[in-house]
Design an enzyme around this catalytic site. Structure first.
Site, PDB file in Angstrom:
ATOM      1  N   GLU A 139     -53.157-119.916  15.108  1.00  0.00           N
ATOM      2  CA  GLU A 139     -53.247-118.484  15.384  1.00  0.00           C
ATOM      3  C   GLU A 139     -53.028-117.650  14.121  1.00  0.00           C
ATOM      4  OE1 GLU A 139     -48.862-119.502  16.033  1.00  0.00           O
ATOM      5  OE2 GLU A 139     -50.820-120.481  16.103  1.00  0.00           O
ATOM      6  N   ASP A 197     -50.381-113.487  11.774  1.00  0.00           N
ATOM      7  CA  ASP A 197     -50.561-114.358  12.932  1.00  0.00           C
ATOM      8  C   ASP A 197     -50.226-113.612  14.213  1.00  0.00           C
ATOM      9  OD1 ASP A 197     -47.808-114.417  13.171  1.00  0.00           O
ATOM     10  OD2 ASP A 197     -47.581-116.497  12.560  1.00  0.00           O
TER      11      ASP A 197
END
Length: 319
Positions: free
Chosen positions: A236, A193
């Site tokens: 994300e 991420d």
């Protein structure tokens, strides 16, 4: 005695044959042309006089002679019609397409009926070919199939990034788990991420945040092999499933990806925005009971990367 068939007396029938918008060709049993209507003249550029007594194979060398003669001889032997359709063979003879679908079909798609013709003595001594122009139907079907394929592809993709959506890539993990259990092929998963992404959104706005996500996805897609499955886990967070890849290979891929993303720059009001990612990798092994364990292991390794300072790759080690 029945009257002998005289095609010259049936001028009205010939008028119909000349006027209909299908190709009509009659050949003898040696495939020499005897009837050639205006459709054939217009599309071939050859008059009936030019083609008279020439064989179909002289006129159209593209015809697969073995396949075609077998088709005709079978129809004659059985005394029934035979058919070819464009889905199986786009055309029998190559004619240019003149329909108003420019750019979608250069050649005419055709359905063909093969009709054995009996003379008054009951013998089949001629064969009639009826050639239908089905280009419009074919192109419409191809366009529909293409549209459906695109819709199906979109259903598997994340709207923002174009990567596989979570539901689909988890199915890919499940499938690779089954393959691993059967063949013991190595399979690795890299999960990562974007570091401090909430701060990016809060500081620069969601539009810039979306652009960061798109750029990370673009680099990920470019670095993944055709056989890999790159997806968006959510927010994300991203994943790349690496078939036929052991932990060492996963580590190398993860590090190349990390370095490539660290070099990215996203413009924000004329200023370059830089960011990094944290990654975790894990590999399937025969002791796992379900594919979800691979995801859990990669997630734990990712958590370790973030705990240890971010912008790094951690490999899951089985305790």
């Amino acid at each position: 005695m029945p009257a002998q068939f005289d095609i010259n007396e049936l001028h009205w029938l010939l008028d119909i044959v000349q006027s209909i918008d299908v190709g009509v060709v009659v050949t003898d049993r040696e495939y020499r042309v005897e009837v050639w209507n205006s459709f054939m003249e217009n599309h071939s550029g050859r008059s009936a006089t030019e083609v008279a007594q020439k064989t179909l194979f002289e006129l159209f060398p593209e015809i697969d002679q073995g396949w075609f003669t077998h088709k005709v001889e079978t129809a004659v032997m059985l005394g029934t019609r035979a058919f070819t359709i464009w889905e199986q063979r786009p055309n029998l003879v190559r004619f240019k397409s003149y329909q108003p679908i420019t750019g979608l079909a250069d050649e005419m798609y055709q359905n063909v009926t093969i009709l054995p013709l009996r003379s008054t003595n009951g013998e089949t001594d001629h064969v009639c070919l009826i050639i239908y122009d089905v280009t419009g139907v074919a192109v419409n079907k191809r366009q529909l199939e293409s549209a459906n394929a695109q819709l199906q592809e979109l259903a598997l993709r994340d709207g923002l990034t174009g990567l596989l959506n979570r539901r689909h890539w988890e199915q890919c993990v499940e499938r690779e788990f089954a393959r691993h259990m059967r063949y013991e092929t190595p399979v690795s998963l890299v999960m990562f991420d974007i570091d401090h992404f909430k701060a990016v959104n809060d500081t620069y706005g969601h539009q810039t945040g979306d652009e960061v996500i798109r750029e990370v996805a673009r680099v990920t897609r470019n670095m993944a092999r055709e056989t890999d499955y790159a997806g968006r886990y959510g927010g994300e967070e991203f994943v790349v499933l690496l078939p036929d890849t052991d932990l060492n290979g996963a580590r190398q891929f993860a590090e190349r990806l990390r370095l490539a993303i660290s070099k990215l720059r996203v413009d924000h009001e004329g200023k370059p925005l830089q960011f990094t990612v944290s990654l975790g990798a894990a590999c399937l092994d025969s002791r796992m009971n379900a594919h979800a364990e691979l995801i859990e292991r990669a997630d734990k390794a990712l958590y370790q990367s973030k705990e240890n300072g971010r912008n790094q790759t951690t490999i899951f080690q089985d305790e």
